[in-house]
Design an enzyme around this catalytic site. Structure first.
Site, PDB file in Angstrom:
ATOM      1  N   LYS A 241     -11.566   0.222 -14.756  1.00  0.00           N
ATOM      2  CA  LYS A 241     -11.803  -0.968 -13.941  1.00  0.00           C
ATOM      3  C   LYS A 241     -12.137  -2.173 -14.808  1.00  0.00           C
ATOM      4  O   LYS A 241     -11.848  -3.316 -14.431  1.00  0.00           O
ATOM      5  CB  LYS A 241     -12.936  -0.718 -12.928  1.00  0.00           C
ATOM      6  CG  LYS A 241     -12.591   0.261 -11.826  1.00  0.00           C
ATOM      7  CD  LYS A 241     -11.378  -0.159 -11.008  1.00  0.00           C
ATOM      8  CE  LYS A 241     -11.651  -1.365 -10.127  1.00  0.00           C
ATOM      9  NZ  LYS A 241     -10.468  -1.699  -9.287  1.00  0.00           N
TER      10      LYS A 241
ATOM     11  N   GLY B 114      -4.995   4.773   2.190  1.00  0.00           N
ATOM     12  CA  GLY B 114      -4.915   3.816   3.294  1.00  0.00           C
ATOM     13  C   GLY B 114      -4.317   4.467   4.537  1.00  0.00           C
ATOM     14  O   GLY B 114      -3.727   5.551   4.471  1.00  0.00           O
TER      15      GLY B 114
ATOM     16  N   ASP C 272       0.850  -1.193   0.000  1.00  0.00           N
ATOM     17  CA  ASP C 272       0.000   0.000   0.000  1.00  0.00           C
ATOM     18  C   ASP C 272       0.888   1.247   0.000  1.00  0.00           C
ATOM     19  O   ASP C 272       1.926   1.262   0.666  1.00  0.00           O
ATOM     20  CB  ASP C 272      -0.904   0.001   1.247  1.00  0.00           C
ATOM     21  CG  ASP C 272      -2.127   0.873   1.088  1.00  0.00           C
ATOM     22  OD1 ASP C 272      -1.969   2.101   0.907  1.00  0.00           O
ATOM     23  OD2 ASP C 272      -3.255   0.340   1.165  1.00  0.00           O
TER      24      ASP C 272
ATOM     25  N   ALA D 147      -5.665  -2.277  -4.665  1.00  0.00           N
ATOM     26  CA  ALA D 147      -5.017  -0.986  -4.885  1.00  0.00           C
ATOM     27  C   ALA D 147      -5.557  -0.380  -6.174  1.00  0.00           C
ATOM     28  O   ALA D 147      -5.501  -0.998  -7.236  1.00  0.00           O
ATOM     29  CB  ALA D 147      -3.504  -1.168  -4.967  1.00  0.00           C
TER      30      ALA D 147
ATOM     31  N   GLN E 291      -7.259   3.614  -8.145  1.00  0.00           N
ATOM     32  CA  GLN E 291      -7.884   4.930  -8.116  1.00  0.00           C
ATOM     33  C   GLN E 291      -9.379   4.657  -8.154  1.00  0.00           C
ATOM     34  O   GLN E 291      -9.880   4.053  -9.088  1.00  0.00           O
ATOM     35  CB  GLN E 291      -7.436   5.754  -9.336  1.00  0.00           C
ATOM     36  CG  GLN E 291      -7.772   7.233  -9.276  1.00  0.00           C
ATOM     37  CD  GLN E 291      -9.236   7.563  -9.234  1.00  0.00           C
ATOM     38  OE1 GLN E 291      -9.736   8.078  -8.219  1.00  0.00           O
ATOM     39  NE2 GLN E 291      -9.972   7.267 -10.303  1.00  0.00           N
TER      40      GLN E 291
ATOM     41  N   ILE F  15     -27.368  16.238  -1.534  1.00  0.00           N
ATOM     42  CA  ILE F  15     -27.778  15.212  -2.485  1.00  0.00           C
ATOM     43  C   ILE F  15     -27.648  15.785  -3.894  1.00  0.00           C
ATOM     44  O   ILE F  15     -28.175  16.869  -4.175  1.00  0.00           O
ATOM     45  CB  ILE F  15     -29.227  14.749  -2.239  1.00  0.00           C
ATOM     46  CG1 ILE F  15     -29.310  13.982  -0.911  1.00  0.00           C
ATOM     47  CG2 ILE F  15     -29.732  13.879  -3.389  1.00  0.00           C
ATOM     48  CD1 ILE F  15     -30.718  13.533  -0.548  1.00  0.00           C
TER      49      ILE F  15
ATOM     50  N   ASN G  92     -22.355  -0.795  -4.559  1.00  0.00           N
ATOM     51  CA  ASN G  92     -21.917   0.350  -3.756  1.00  0.00           C
ATOM     52  C   ASN G  92     -21.588  -0.082  -2.336  1.00  0.00           C
ATOM     53  O   ASN G  92     -22.478  -0.346  -1.534  1.00  0.00           O
ATOM     54  CB  ASN G  92     -23.002   1.431  -3.751  1.00  0.00           C
ATOM     55  CG  ASN G  92     -23.074   2.176  -5.064  1.00  0.00           C
ATOM     56  OD1 ASN G  92     -23.487   1.621  -6.079  1.00  0.00           O
ATOM     57  ND2 ASN G  92     -22.643   3.423  -5.068  1.00  0.00           N
TER      58      ASN G  92
ATOM     59  N   TYR H  47     -13.435   5.980 -15.096  1.00  0.00           N
ATOM     60  CA  TYR H  47     -13.226   5.018 -14.007  1.00  0.00           C
ATOM     61  C   TYR H  47     -13.790   3.652 -14.391  1.00  0.00           C
ATOM     62  O   TYR H  47     -13.135   2.618 -14.192  1.00  0.00           O
ATOM     63  CB  TYR H  47     -13.889   5.520 -12.722  1.00  0.00           C
ATOM     64  CG  TYR H  47     -13.958   4.484 -11.629  1.00  0.00           C
ATOM     65  CD1 TYR H  47     -12.819   4.093 -10.937  1.00  0.00           C
ATOM     66  CD2 TYR H  47     -15.172   3.880 -11.292  1.00  0.00           C
ATOM     67  CE1 TYR H  47     -12.872   3.131  -9.945  1.00  0.00           C
ATOM     68  CE2 TYR H  47     -15.239   2.926 -10.295  1.00  0.00           C
ATOM     69  CZ  TYR H  47     -14.095   2.547  -9.627  1.00  0.00           C
ATOM     70  OH  TYR H  47     -14.154   1.596  -8.651  1.00  0.00           O
TER      71      TYR H  47
END
Length: 308
Positions: A145, A36, A31, A74, A76, A200, A170, A141
């Site tokens: 992923k 972290g 890490d 690990a 982003q 919100i 989530n 993102y």
């Protein structure tokens, strides 16, 4: 079993490390401590400080730890950061994972467990979203992923390595940082406990599939032994609107429901619910925590933090 957990000082990774140690495994952590915290590092684990983009350091850690299994967290993890700095997002999530895979190949790692995301699916064409759903991410993102999933599959085919990909809904729960890249539950909890007004984005009627972090931990434990070369949604298969979420949290925190509404954010989908039947069937895994139970446990944790 000798296991290396990347991102093992973070929100999810540190709890996975705790669980692995309790199960009797030998655990190494890699890490860079960007998100972290050393406070989350279990003293029974071997900690290696380093960055995923530092290939030499990564090679040193693999040589020292000689893992049989690598659990890769690990990353982003923030959608908005990926839109602001897509190059950094791609370097960490794509190139960093490729380098990790090279080390797995060179050091004879038996299996990689990869933390993916519901963001890979993009706007759902139907609900619940199963693993056969088209992959059309809206954000950088989501792209960063999903891309490693292809590399993982190819490395497995070329070099015989096993893997399990876990696509998380989530995630929320204890140790989630409300600052910076924190999820909506942690951010709301921070505001409520600090006596501030939660925000919100949009009208609050957008829905998400919330899953408590300890259910994520148990899914990773199951993937050590099952789910060979499979991709699995890890979710509760339930939809909760952001308005409903905040109302439930206000009840738990004994606060009034009084959010501020701001414009919806770029890259956010409207509705999400992941079908978890494949994980139930193949991994023998199922979520244990209801939303109310998980929020209650999260509230108890953060309340203690605020009293320190």
């Amino acid at each position: 079993m000798n296991i290396l957990v990347t991102g093992g000082a973070g929100f999810i990774g540190s709890l996975i490390v705790d669980d692995l140690l309790q199960e009797g495994h030998d655990v190494h952590i890699f890490d860079n401590l960007t998100t972290g915290r050393m406070a989350y590092v279990n003293e029974k684990a071997v900690f290696h400080h380093g960055d995923l983009l530092d290939g030499n350091r990564l090679a040193e850690v693999f040589a020292a730890s000689r893992p049989e299994v690598v659990i890769h967290h690990a990353a982003q993890i923030d959608v908005q950061t990926s839109l602001i700095n897509p190059l950094l997002d791609a370097k960490i999530n794509i190139l960093g994972t490729i380098d990790l895979l090279e080390q797995c190949r060179e050091h004879g790692v038996r299996k990689l467990i990869y933390a993916s995301s519901a963001a890979v699916y993009g706007t759902p064409q139907y609900l619940s979203v199963d693993e056969a759903h088209p992959v059309r991410p809206l954000s950088f993102y989501g792209i960063s992923k999903h891309t490693p999933e292809h590399y993982i599959e190819s490395f497995a085919l070329l070099y015989g390595m096993d893997y399990t990909v876990l696509r998380y809904a989530n995630v929320y729960g204890i140790r989630q940082d409300p600052k910076g890249e924190g999820g909506v539950v942690a951010i709301f909890m921070d505001k409520l406990l600090d006596g501030k007004q939660p925000v919100i984005y949009g009208d609050g009627e957008q829905t998400r599939d919330f899953i408590y972090v300890q259910d994520i931990v148990s899914a990773n434990r199951a993937a050590l032994y099952k789910g060979s070369r499979g991709i699995y949604n890890i979710s509760c298969n339930e939809q909760t609107s952001i308005n409903e979420l905040l109302k439930e949290m206000c009840l738990i925190c004994e606060s009034s429901f009084n959010p501020a509404y701001e414009a919806a954010r770029t890259g956010d989908i409207v509705h999400s619910r992941l079908d978890n039947r494949a994980a139930l069937n193949d991994l023998g895994w199922s979520p244990i925590f209801t939303l109310r139970d998980g929020l209650g446990a999260t509230f108890a944790y953060y309340k203690t933090q605020y009293q320190v």
